[in-house]
Design a protein around this motif. Structure first.
Motif, PDB file in Angstrom:
ATOM      1  N   THR A 110       1.243 -53.787  -8.354  1.00 14.82           N
ATOM      2  CA  THR A 110       0.374 -52.547  -8.469  1.00 14.82           C
ATOM      3  C   THR A 110       0.281 -51.833  -9.649  1.00 14.82           C
ATOM      4  O   THR A 110      -0.481 -50.744  -9.830  1.00 14.82           O
ATOM      5  CB  THR A 110       0.898 -51.683  -7.359  1.00 14.82           C
ATOM      6  N   ALA A 134      -4.427 -58.704  -5.943  1.00 14.40           N
ATOM      7  CA  ALA A 134      -5.161 -58.165  -4.977  1.00 14.40           C
ATOM      8  C   ALA A 134      -5.978 -58.993  -4.186  1.00 14.40           C
ATOM      9  O   ALA A 134      -5.993 -59.086  -2.938  1.00 14.40           O
ATOM     10  CB  ALA A 134      -5.679 -56.871  -5.279  1.00 14.40           C
ATOM     11  N   GLU A 167       1.243 -59.855  -2.900  1.00 12.72           N
ATOM     12  CA  GLU A 167       1.557 -58.374  -2.938  1.00 12.72           C
ATOM     13  C   GLU A 167       2.567 -58.208  -3.825  1.00 12.72           C
ATOM     14  O   GLU A 167       3.302 -59.283  -4.339  1.00 12.72           O
ATOM     15  CB  GLU A 167       2.102 -58.295  -1.388  1.00 12.72           C
TER      16      GLU A 167
END
Length: 221
Positions: free
Chosen positions: A41, A33, A38
């Protein structure tokens, strides 16, 4: 005994020696992050990367090597701060110390060597002759080949790992991968990647890579 005259046994670090998935995963996601990388997560995203060499897995997801290096640097900094809370798997340090009586134990890892060496000192884990970390080469295959050149002529070269990436790189390097059941990837995934076998405990690990040491270490009676 001269270390280079002993048989070599190679170990991964995270997931084999140290129980680090939760901390490593959180540090990895935070580093991605901050670095603007990207698509990462969840911890499962890290586990997917580790199905291959770490750098290759990140490249396959469109991340340039310099960004990967930045992520690893940030992860390393986080792990240094957290090393007091990163615990070894039970009995694994004892196995490493026992192995050192007759083998040269080398950690071959994608983690920075400074992180691993600092953790070993902090937790007083003995028996590791050296660490081939992220700074020595991008690929574990390269690191293993360099070690094989120093330790020629063994009947079997064991590499102990816990991810499919570990197993694949060990096979590519021409050594025999031994999977552990307590690591990051499930045993079935390790077998599919080419693990020679899966060990369920440190006792079984020692019995395979150094049976004479296992008799002394666990010595019945």
């Amino acid at each position: 005994m001269d270390q280079d005259r002993r048989d070599l046994v190679m170990f991964d670090f995270d997931g084999v020696i140290v129980d680090s998935l939760d901390v490593f995963g959180a540090a990895f996601l935070d580093a991605c992050a901050v670095a603007g990388v990207e698509g990462f997560t969840r911890t499962d995203d890290l586990l997917a990367v580790m199905a291959d060499n770490f750098f290759a897995g990140m490249r396959a997801r469109g991340v340039a090597d310099e960004r990967v290096a930045e992520v690893l640097r940030r992860v390393g900094e986080a792990l240094i701060r957290a090393r007091h809370w990163l615990k070894p798997f039970p009995l694994v340090p004892d196995v490493l110390e026992d192995l050192a009586d007759t083998r040269t134990v080398v950690i071959v890892t994608s983690s920075p060597g400074e992180v691993v060496e600092g953790w070993l000192r902090t937790h007083r884990v003995h028996g590791v002759a050296e660490v081939a970390g992220a700074e020595s080469a991008l690929s574990k295959v390269e690191k293993i080949h360099a070690l094989l050149a120093r330790f020629p002529g063994q009947e079997v070269y064991w590499y102990v790992g816990d991810t499919a990436g570990d197993i694949r790189e060990a096979r590519e390097a021409g050594v025999t991968p031994l999977g552990v059941a307590w690591g990051w990837h499930e045993p079935e995934m390790l077998l599919e990647a080419g693990a020679e076998r899966i060990v369920a405990s440190p006792a079984e690990l020692l019995a395979i890579v150094a049976p004479e040491q296992a008799r002394d270490f666990f010595g019945a009676g």
